[in-house]
Design a protein around this motif. Structure first.
Motif, PDB file in Angstrom:
ATOM      1  N   ILE A   1      65.452 -43.188  44.766  1.00  7.42           N
ATOM      2  CA  ILE A   1      66.036 -43.297  46.105  1.00  7.42           C
ATOM      3  C   ILE A   1      65.000 -43.854  47.085  1.00  7.42           C
ATOM      4  O   ILE A   1      65.312 -44.660  47.968  1.00  7.42           O
ATOM      5  CB  ILE A   1      66.586 -41.930  46.569  1.00  7.42           C
ATOM      6  CG1 ILE A   1      67.827 -41.572  45.745  1.00  7.42           C
ATOM      7  CG2 ILE A   1      66.931 -41.957  48.056  1.00  7.42           C
ATOM      8  CD1 ILE A   1      68.281 -40.149  45.905  1.00  7.42           C
TER       9      ILE A   1
ATOM     10  N   ARG B   1      69.801 -44.928  53.557  1.00  7.94           N
ATOM     11  CA  ARG B   1      70.213 -44.157  52.380  1.00  7.94           C
ATOM     12  C   ARG B   1      71.698 -43.837  52.442  1.00  7.94           C
ATOM     13  O   ARG B   1      72.185 -42.970  51.724  1.00  7.94           O
ATOM     14  CB  ARG B   1      69.400 -42.854  52.282  1.00  7.94           C
ATOM     15  CG  ARG B   1      67.912 -43.050  52.022  1.00  7.94           C
ATOM     16  CD  ARG B   1      67.220 -41.713  51.807  1.00  7.94           C
ATOM     17  NE  ARG B   1      67.312 -40.880  52.990  1.00  7.94           N
ATOM     18  CZ  ARG B   1      66.343 -40.744  53.894  1.00  7.94           C
ATOM     19  NH1 ARG B   1      65.207 -41.404  53.748  1.00  7.94           N
ATOM     20  NH2 ARG B   1      66.496 -39.953  54.937  1.00  7.94           N
TER      21      ARG B   1
ATOM     22  N   SER C   1      58.753 -35.403  48.470  1.00  4.78           N
ATOM     23  CA  SER C   1      60.047 -34.883  48.017  1.00  4.78           C
ATOM     24  C   SER C   1      60.031 -34.594  46.520  1.00  4.78           C
ATOM     25  O   SER C   1      60.617 -33.619  46.054  1.00  4.78           O
ATOM     26  CB  SER C   1      61.169 -35.890  48.320  1.00  4.78           C
ATOM     27  OG  SER C   1      61.441 -35.943  49.695  1.00  4.78           O
TER      28      SER C   1
ATOM     29  N   TYR D   1      65.282 -47.185  49.503  1.00  3.89           N
ATOM     30  CA  TYR D   1      65.099 -46.974  50.946  1.00  3.89           C
ATOM     31  C   TYR D   1      64.006 -47.887  51.500  1.00  3.89           C
ATOM     32  O   TYR D   1      64.126 -48.406  52.621  1.00  3.89           O
ATOM     33  CB  TYR D   1      64.758 -45.509  51.220  1.00  3.89           C
ATOM     34  CG  TYR D   1      64.587 -45.211  52.689  1.00  3.89           C
ATOM     35  CD1 TYR D   1      65.688 -45.190  53.544  1.00  3.89           C
ATOM     36  CD2 TYR D   1      63.326 -44.964  53.233  1.00  3.89           C
ATOM     37  CE1 TYR D   1      65.544 -44.929  54.896  1.00  3.89           C
ATOM     38  CE2 TYR D   1      63.169 -44.705  54.584  1.00  3.89           C
ATOM     39  CZ  TYR D   1      64.282 -44.682  55.411  1.00  3.89           C
ATOM     40  OH  TYR D   1      64.131 -44.428  56.747  1.00  3.89           O
TER      41      TYR D   1
ATOM     42  N   PHE E   1      64.478 -38.822  43.155  1.00  7.77           N
ATOM     43  CA  PHE E   1      63.871 -39.001  44.477  1.00  7.77           C
ATOM     44  C   PHE E   1      63.006 -40.254  44.525  1.00  7.77           C
ATOM     45  O   PHE E   1      62.990 -40.974  45.529  1.00  7.77           O
ATOM     46  CB  PHE E   1      63.052 -37.771  44.864  1.00  7.77           C
ATOM     47  CG  PHE E   1      63.872 -36.678  45.486  1.00  7.77           C
ATOM     48  CD1 PHE E   1      64.597 -36.902  46.651  1.00  7.77           C
ATOM     49  CD2 PHE E   1      63.942 -35.416  44.913  1.00  7.77           C
ATOM     50  CE1 PHE E   1      65.363 -35.902  47.232  1.00  7.77           C
ATOM     51  CE2 PHE E   1      64.709 -34.404  45.478  1.00  7.77           C
ATOM     52  CZ  PHE E   1      65.418 -34.653  46.633  1.00  7.77           C
TER      53      PHE E   1
ATOM     54  N   HIS F   1      63.454 -32.188  52.601  1.00  7.58           N
ATOM     55  CA  HIS F   1      63.604 -33.312  51.678  1.00  7.58           C
ATOM     56  C   HIS F   1      63.893 -34.625  52.404  1.00  7.58           C
ATOM     57  O   HIS F   1      63.314 -35.660  52.093  1.00  7.58           O
ATOM     58  CB  HIS F   1      64.740 -33.028  50.686  1.00  7.58           C
ATOM     59  CG  HIS F   1      64.277 -32.348  49.442  1.00  7.58           C
ATOM     60  ND1 HIS F   1      63.205 -32.791  48.710  1.00  7.58           N
ATOM     61  CD2 HIS F   1      64.754 -31.271  48.781  1.00  7.58           C
ATOM     62  CE1 HIS F   1      63.041 -32.004  47.654  1.00  7.58           C
ATOM     63  NE2 HIS F   1      63.956 -31.075  47.679  1.00  7.58           N
ATOM     64  N   VAL F   2      64.803 -34.573  53.341  1.00 11.33           N
ATOM     65  CA  VAL F   2      65.222 -35.803  54.030  1.00 11.33           C
ATOM     66  C   VAL F   2      64.068 -36.391  54.831  1.00 11.33           C
ATOM     67  O   VAL F   2      63.883 -37.617  54.867  1.00 11.33           O
ATOM     68  CB  VAL F   2      66.446 -35.527  54.931  1.00 11.33           C
ATOM     69  CG1 VAL F   2      66.710 -36.705  55.850  1.00 11.33           C
ATOM     70  CG2 VAL F   2      67.667 -35.241  54.064  1.00 11.33           C
TER      71      VAL F   2
ATOM     72  N   THR G   1      58.663 -39.951  50.147  1.00 11.16           N
ATOM     73  CA  THR G   1      59.275 -39.904  48.817  1.00 11.16           C
ATOM     74  C   THR G   1      58.468 -39.071  47.829  1.00 11.16           C
ATOM     75  O   THR G   1      59.008 -38.189  47.148  1.00 11.16           O
ATOM     76  CB  THR G   1      59.435 -41.339  48.267  1.00 11.16           C
ATOM     77  OG1 THR G   1      60.321 -42.060  49.120  1.00 11.16           O
ATOM     78  CG2 THR G   1      59.997 -41.316  46.857  1.00 11.16           C
TER      79      THR G   1
ATOM     80  N   LYS H   1      69.547 -39.019  49.803  1.00 12.40           N
ATOM     81  CA  LYS H   1      68.468 -38.049  49.636  1.00 12.40           C
ATOM     82  C   LYS H   1      68.966 -36.629  49.876  1.00 12.40           C
ATOM     83  O   LYS H   1      68.584 -35.694  49.157  1.00 12.40           O
ATOM     84  CB  LYS H   1      67.323 -38.388  50.595  1.00 12.40           C
ATOM     85  CG  LYS H   1      65.962 -37.920  50.108  1.00 12.40           C
ATOM     86  CD  LYS H   1      64.860 -38.445  51.004  1.00 12.40           C
ATOM     87  CE  LYS H   1      63.492 -38.069  50.459  1.00 12.40           C
ATOM     88  NZ  LYS H   1      62.412 -38.443  51.395  1.00 12.40           N
TER      89      LYS H   1
END
Length: 486
Positions: free
Chosen positions: A345, A355, A242, A349, A342, A234-235, A239, A298
């Motif tokens: 975020i 983040r 994710s 970002y 997500f 995920h990280v 985006t 995230k």
């Protein structure tokens, strides 16, 4: 071409077509990808409105012999278990492609892999032949590996390889289980429906095969302790990737348990109900506490997915119609809510290039539209009544409490901790005095709003009208629950 084949393979047609576009025509690639994914999504909406909710029978069936010498058939069909997930996959894929219009590097390859990924995901939810199911399951693995490994963050290669190896490890167990079912059934068949109706399997055989399938599906969910690939993936993932990881791929694990473990191996499912409930409680409580410890926004939402998928497991472990309904609704709701989080975020970002939870402060004054949208999504995630997350979590707990009272009570700790870390996030990022470092930030642009607002609207609608999803699956899930009440 039948409707299910069209939904599944139209993105593949789009993926092939964009490969022939001249170099430099990136906008052609973006728009064509959105069109082909959009057609698949529109067809899934058509499927939703033309689905007969009153029957447990398979609908829109497509079946013909594919490899007759081995009994392999091209067998597609849908029921109340798969319809919500097809709609969810179509929606999130289309929205993610729209959001991905900001991709600037290797645009053609990115959208090719994204459309190929959609083919694999759709195929898993419509395939009813194990051979075909496994092909689609593996198709999904390759584009996800490249999407993370090429367009991801600083540790993208590590995250992509870890994701690939974990999933491949699970796939080996799944393949062995499929072969065991094939060679034990008489006559030999890969047909999931025949295997579910004609169960010539002893209890010990069911238990062994159940474990093999469960390992493959548990890695996808992910169930503790198979969850460690998820935060890294995920990280590091872009985006939009994710969004697909959390919104669709995790659901493939729960879907697999319900479609395969519970319907083909019901005796083993009863035997493993308690261990499943214990694992669900660990997911819920552990996931919430680890999410609370994160400073990366995230990573926090990634661990919250471990927590929220635990609710699905708890609903499944109850072996009740209420719990099953809660699990299916939670899968849909989690996809919508976490997908929106997500995306949001990703919005911040792209502007701030960080983040870190502690790097912000007071953004509510500077970014009012963004703040309003992420607040709604956060409240839905923590289960505020009136928003989508509440109903599904409530049904999971309601189903489980009748069977596992102590485990359910322990699991409720997860709700309290979830509320704590999400409200703390809102406070640190959006309240208080504005950090002067961010005074130049701009609010959301039209592309971002088009991607996020539909998900926010669906959260609100499903918070008030959950029957829009529950009515699709209720008849089928009642039939499944009756398997375990005999």
């Amino acid at each position: 071409m039948g409707i299910l084949s069209a939904i599944t393979f139209i993105p593949l047609i789009g993926a092939i077509i964009i490969l022939f576009f001249p170099k430099g025509k990136d906008n052609w690639v973006r728009i064509s990808s959105a069109v082909f994914s959009g057609i698949s999504f529109i067809l899934s909406i058509w499927l939703y409105f033309n689905f007969n909710k009153a029957t447990t029978d398979l609908q829109f069936v497509e079946k013909f012999s594919w490899i007759p010498s081995f009994g392999v058939t091209y067998f597609l069909g849908v029921d109340g278990l798969s319809i919500p997930l097809i709609v969810l996959t179509g929606l999130l894929s289309f929205i993610s492609i729209i959001y991905s219009f900001n991709i600037k590097e290797r645009v053609k390859e990115y959208f090719f892999f994204f459309l190929l990924l959609e083919v694999g995901m759709m195929g898993v939810f419509v395939a009813l032949d194990f051979f075909l199911f496994y092909v689609f399951w593996e198709i999904m693995l390759v584009p996800m590996y490249f999407l993370i490994g090429i367009w991801g963050g600083p540790r993208k290669e590590y995250a992509a390889i870890k994701f690939f190896l974990y999933t491949l490890f699970g796939s080996v167990f799944m393949l062995l289980a499929i072969l065991a079912l094939y060679f034990t059934s008489q006559p030999h068949t890969f047909n999931m429906i025949e295997l579910a109706v004609n169960q010539p399997f002893s209890r010990i055989f069911q238990q062994i095969v159940f474990i093999a399938f469960f390992v493959g599906f548990a890695i996808k969910v992910p169930v503790f302790p198979f969850h460690t690939w998820l935060p890294d993936a995920h990280v590091e993932a872009p985006t939009a990737v994710s969004v697909i990881l959390a919104g669709v791929l995790l659901k493939m694990g729960i879907y697999g348990i319900m479609r395969v473990n519970f319907q083909i191996l019901p005796e083993a499912a009863v035997w493993f109900a308690l261990p499943l409930a214990i694992l669900a409680a660990i997911n819920i409580v552990y996931g919430a506490f680890v999410a609370m410890a994160q400073q990366d926004l995230k990573k926090m939402i990634a661990y919250s997915s471990v927590n929220h998928m635990g609710y699905c497991l708890l609903g499944l472990a109850s072996l009740t119609a209420i719990g099953f309904n809660g699990a299916v609704l939670q899968m849909f709701n989690h996809g919508i809510i976490t997908g929106a989080l997500f995306l949001l975020i990703g919005v911040i970002y792209e502007r701030a290039h960080t983040r870190d939870l502690n790097a912000f402060g007071g953004l509510g004054v500077k970014l009012p539209i963004y703040t309003g949208l992420i607040t709604v999504a956060t409240m839905a995630s923590l289960g505020l009544p009136g928003l989508a997350g509440f109903i599904s979590e409530f049904l999971c707990f309601l189903g489980a409490f009748s069977v596992f009272k102590v485990i359910t009570i322990i699991s409720i700790i997860g709700i309290l901790v979830t509320a704590g870390y999400l409200l703390l996030m809102i406070q640190k990022v959006f309240l208080g005095p504005l950090n002067e470092k961010w005074k130049g930030l701009s609010d959301m642009n039209p592309r971002e709003l088009v991607s996020v607002v539909p998900l926010i609207v669906i959260m609100i609608i499903l918070g008030v009208l959950p029957h829009l999803i529950l009515n699709l699956s209720d008849t089928k899930l009642l039939q499944m629950a009756n398997l375990f009440s005999k």
